[in-house]
Scaffold this active site. Structure first.
Site, PDB file in Angstrom:
ATOM      1  N   HIS A 249     -33.649  39.972  29.936  1.00 30.03           N
ATOM      2  CA  HIS A 249     -32.726  39.910  28.805  1.00 30.03           C
ATOM      3  C   HIS A 249     -32.869  38.601  28.036  1.00 30.03           C
ATOM      4  CE1 HIS A 249     -30.677  43.382  30.510  1.00 30.03           C
ATOM      5  NE2 HIS A 249     -29.914  43.439  29.441  1.00 30.03           N
ATOM      6  N   ILE A 250     -32.928  37.483  28.755  1.00 29.87           N
ATOM      7  CA  ILE A 250     -32.907  36.201  28.048  1.00 29.87           C
ATOM      8  C   ILE A 250     -34.284  35.567  27.876  1.00 29.87           C
ATOM      9  CG2 ILE A 250     -30.533  35.774  28.781  1.00 29.87           C
ATOM     10  CD1 ILE A 250     -31.578  33.707  30.761  1.00 29.87           C
ATOM     11  N   PHE A 251     -35.279  36.027  28.634  1.00 32.16           N
ATOM     12  CA  PHE A 251     -36.606  35.445  28.496  1.00 32.16           C
ATOM     13  C   PHE A 251     -37.639  36.412  27.916  1.00 32.16           C
ATOM     14  CE2 PHE A 251     -34.780  32.952  32.114  1.00 32.16           C
ATOM     15  CZ  PHE A 251     -34.621  31.766  31.407  1.00 32.16           C
TER      16      PHE A 251
ATOM     17  N   GLY B 159     -36.335  39.421  26.193  1.00 33.27           N
ATOM     18  CA  GLY B 159     -35.636  40.217  25.185  1.00 33.27           C
ATOM     19  C   GLY B 159     -34.949  39.328  24.166  1.00 33.27           C
ATOM     20  N   GLY B 160     -33.881  39.811  23.593  1.00 32.39           N
ATOM     21  CA  GLY B 160     -33.234  39.075  22.512  1.00 32.39           C
ATOM     22  C   GLY B 160     -31.934  38.401  22.881  1.00 32.39           C
TER      23      GLY B 160
ATOM     24  N   HIS C 215     -23.598  54.930  26.681  1.00 33.77           N
ATOM     25  CA  HIS C 215     -23.735  53.592  26.099  1.00 33.77           C
ATOM     26  C   HIS C 215     -24.832  53.563  25.030  1.00 33.77           C
ATOM     27  CE1 HIS C 215     -23.685  49.053  26.520  1.00 33.77           C
ATOM     28  NE2 HIS C 215     -24.861  49.237  25.950  1.00 33.77           N
ATOM     29  N   GLU C 216     -26.013  54.019  25.400  1.00 32.69           N
ATOM     30  CA  GLU C 216     -27.139  53.962  24.455  1.00 32.69           C
ATOM     31  C   GLU C 216     -26.935  54.915  23.278  1.00 32.69           C
ATOM     32  OE1 GLU C 216     -29.013  51.560  24.664  1.00 32.69           O
ATOM     33  OE2 GLU C 216     -28.584  50.974  26.720  1.00 32.69           O
TER      34      GLU C 216
ATOM     35  N   GLU D  18     -22.732  45.361  20.523  1.00 34.07           N
ATOM     36  CA  GLU D  18     -22.491  46.135  21.738  1.00 34.07           C
ATOM     37  C   GLU D  18     -21.153  46.884  21.707  1.00 34.07           C
ATOM     38  OE1 GLU D  18     -24.549  46.725  24.159  1.00 34.07           O
ATOM     39  OE2 GLU D  18     -26.131  45.358  23.515  1.00 34.07           O
TER      40      GLU D  18
END
Length: 760
Positions: free
Chosen positions: A675-677, A679-680, A540-541, A570
């Site tokens: 992720h939401i708090f 990250g982006g 994935h990465e 993604e």
């Protein structure tokens, strides 16, 4: 089943594209070079002295290791220069110099490409690459020094970005260029897209507020505070993860755990100065424990610790979440949007909240019947074979699922991992890149790294060269093993440099970071043995890296991953995961780490079938995260008094339609939902599912090509994929990229449902 337990781990610690174009930070009043600090002298003398001082200053600050590199930062020096006493003055100088340069450039803007974007490219590249190093070290070499430096410097970068994006001369020049047909028609399509995105970005950065107005002051204050809160949230999660440890001295309490994993727990204890088997909350420990330990009482204890981390005491993220949501709502209103979700989606491929919700509702409808049947089957197995009472509790799901997998497929995760030795998997990954996409990857030798003056932040880090038809295209660093004491959990790709064609024709090659957190080698004789989910994560990465490295766009604002809409970025990463479920590639990736024997074919078949195993429940889990994210950023109101619904109440409300197992009242997972708090992915977590529909349809194109023309068809499709999805980057709207690749406007959601076994 791993999809049930893991958070999706693809996150970049820095939104590099926003950093490039807005350079999120700086507006401090000048001190060193303001005339008020100089003695009263004749004007021409003052100007001469100022010019001399600035020239000397410019030379000095450019000599810092944060800036004095082209492709490869000198991490050997940098690791030792991140203390606030050293780094803060350096970054203050970098910021002040950037301000001085921008103020000078601002006076010369003209309504042309070279007179606007062209004038700023070198400056933006310089500042963003310096900040990028500090952000990177905060993720992989976290320390009190790095944190203190970043906490001090980040607000100043935010001010710089606001100043540059609130520049009226810049905006007027770009707007004039945009509205002058004769000049606009001279630009290529990529340049036009960059200008459109820049104008939109400036509007979202507050260019519309009157100079000196209360609205502008408040907007800037909110922007600075949000950057601080994001960093605080992430640090609290890291601290909470590091703070928890549970030591078991009686081995019988860990029945079900393999000898290999027990040895890992022992070494974990030694690392933390404990005698016994030490359980912590970093995923390489937490995941295997929850899946294999038959001690239900102990699983409950560890599970509850995980869902309540960062929710108490001095590292309680609940007030941080509330402040983030409050400020985001206020910021959206200031910009003329109804909600933060509306603001977020306006720059994404989906465009509207209803489009994102329609996708999620469609997937919910398709997956819910499958998920209910999966849970019914799992519960029956747990009752009959594991003597578990039902309904199954949240701390039972991982364990029961893993035992059920063993029952159906005859192999447990630990046994499978013995066939996924990291060196073999890595070579298999590079074989896919070469044979399918025509991209060659090789690790640099120690002598080559010495010759290129490449240093690393840790001895385990590897450096790779990426080429196409003998021509070097890019490089990337690989940091693959977990280091809980200094490295954040999860996995991500980030940017070192981006492809950039300079005015003199020289091309800066793209360089990337590829960061994972799999188990480290246990000894010289035993390499890192990868869980199958680790294999998928690596693929994935690497997909993200490929899109950044194989770009053909010469403008840094749209090169590589820069400029790609968040819900399309993604696609390239999720696409690569599909190869992990192909029998012929599993054969190439695997081999027993001791004997070299090939993976048994029934084990290969089990892995292939694993893509469909519990996919309904896994899909519900991702839908839940996505719906909670969108709700918190669209309709939820932060409580202002006792008794009003909290973010946890909203999470619980949505769980009634998306979660089939009992919900604990004390569940505080949102306090670690980085992720939401942190990250982006704010109002953007749905992007994983949105992108997954495109990545599945993209892989279907390869399946069709193989069915029609065999391996030659695959290679031909690989080149087509390379020339569209990977090459075009952020320089072309994703809808156009998709049409060029797939030959049609729409995405076929049936490919995702078929791959997940949700059409049966």
């Amino acid at each position: 089943m791993h999809r049930l337990l893991r958070q999706t781990v693809s996150k970049r610690l820095t939104n590099y594209n926003l950093l490039r174009r807005s350079i999120t930070s700086i507006n401090r009043p000048l001190t060193k070079f303001s005339s008020a600090t100089l003695p009263i002298t004749p004007l021409h003398t003052l100007q001469t002295k100022r010019a001399t001082l600035f020239k000397r200053f410019m030379t000095t600050y450019k000599e810092t290791p944060f800036l004095q590199w082209k492709l490869f930062p000198d991490f050997q020096k940098l690791v030792n220069e991140t203390s606030p006493a050293i780094a803060v003055p350096v970054f203050e100088k970098i910021i002040e110099a950037a301000k001085e340069q921008f103020i000078a450039i601002e006076k010369t803007f003209e309504p042309t490409w070279d007179g606007t974007i062209g004038k700023l490219t070198e400056l933006e590249n310089e500042v963003s690459k310096a900040y990028g190093i500090l952000s990177h070290l905060n993720g992989v070499k976290n320390s009190d020094d790095v944190r203190a430096t970043l906490e001090k410097i980040q607000p100043e970068f935010v001010k710089l970005g606001l100043m540059m994006n609130q520049s009226e001369p810049k905006f007027k020049a770009l707007e004039t260029l945009r509205n002058t047909p004769s000049a606009w028609s001279q630009l290529d399509a990529v340049q036009q897209r960059i200008i459109d995105q820049t104008l939109r970005g400036m509007k979202h950065a507050g260019i519309g507020f009157a100079s000196g107005s209360a609205e502008k002051a408040r907007f800037n204050q909110i922007s600075e505070r949000l950057s601080q809160l994001s960093l605080l949230f992430s640090n609290n999660v890291l601290d909470a993860t590091k703070a928890f440890k549970h030591v078991v001295t009686d081995k019988s309490e860990l029945t079900g755990c393999s000898e290999t994993f027990l040895e890992t727990l022992k070494k974990n204890g030694e690392r933390l100065g404990e005698e016994g088997y030490c359980i912590t909350l970093d995923y390489p420990i937490y995941g295997p424990f929850m899946m294999n330990c038959s001690n239900r009482e102990l699983r409950e204890k560890i599970y509850k610790a995980n869902i309540t981390k960062a929710s108490e005491g001095g590292i309680n993220n609940e007030p941080v979440i509330n402040e983030i949501l409050t400020l985001k709502a206020e910021k959206a209103k200031l910009l003329g949007y109804e909600t933060p979700a509306d603001l977020s989606l306006s720059v994404k491929m989906a465009q509207t909240l209803s489009a994102a919700e329609t996708l999620l509702d469609g997937l919910l409808e398709s997956s819910l019947p499958h998920a209910k049947q999966e849970l019914k089957d799992l519960s029956k197995f747990a009752e009959e074979r594991l003597n578990q009472t039902t309904p199954l509790q949240p701390w039972d799901i991982g364990y029961a699922t893993e035992q059920y997998r063993k029952e159906l497929f005859k192999y447990d995760e630990e046994t499978i991992s013995q066939y996924f030795a990291f060196p073999k998997v890595l070579q298999g990954l590079f074989d896919v890149a070469n044979e399918v996409l025509g991209i060659q990857v090789r690790e640099l030798t120690a002598s080559e790294m010495s010759e290129k003056n490449i240093t690393r932040w840790h001895d385990d880090v590897k450096v790779f060269e990426v080429a196409e038809q003998g021509k070097v295209k890019a490089y990337f660093y690989g940091d693959f093993y977990s280091r809980p004491s200094e490295k954040r959990s999860g996995a991500w790709m980030d940017v070192v440099t981006t492809r950039f064609k300079h005015q003199d024709g020289e091309v800066t090659l793209p360089v990337a970071y590829l960061i994972c957190n799999q188990a480290e080698p246990q000894s010289d004789k035993q390499p890192s043995l990868m869980k199958f989910r680790d294999v998928e994560t690596l693929f994935h990465e690497f997909g993200h890296c490929l899109q950044h490295m194989m770009t053909t766009v010469d403008y840094p604002d749209a090169s590589g991953i820069n400029g790609i809409e968040w819900d399309f970025v993604e696609v390239a990463s999720q696409f690569m995961e599909n190869f992990c479920s192909e029998p012929e590639w599993i054969d190439r990736l695997s081999g027993h780490y001791e004997t070299g024997e090939p993976m048994p074919q029934d084990m290969v078949s089990a892995l292939v079938k694993g893509r469909e195993f519990m996919s309904g429940l896994a899909t519900l889990r991702q839908i839940h995260f996505s719906k909670v994210d969108l709700s918190l950023h669209s309709q939820f109101k932060v409580p202002t008094q006792e008794g009003e619904p909290t973010v946890f109440d909203e999470d619980a409300r949505i769980s009634k339609q998306t979660i089939l197992t009992p919900r604990l009242p004390e569940d505080r997972f949102l306090c670690s939902f980085s992720h939401i708090f942190g990250g982006g992915y704010s109002a953007g977590y749905y992007s994983y599912k949105w992108s997954e529909t495109y990545s599945a349809d993209a892989y279907a194109a390869f399946e069709e090509a193989k069915a029609k023309n065999g391996l030659q068809g695959v290679k031909s499709m690989g080149k087509h994929y390379r020339d569209t999805i990977l090459a075009l980057g952020g320089g072309t709207p994703p809808s156009n990229v998709w049409k060029q690749f797939r030959g049609r406007d729409y995405v076929d959601i049936q490919a995702l449902l078929r791959h997940s076994g949700l059409t049966k």
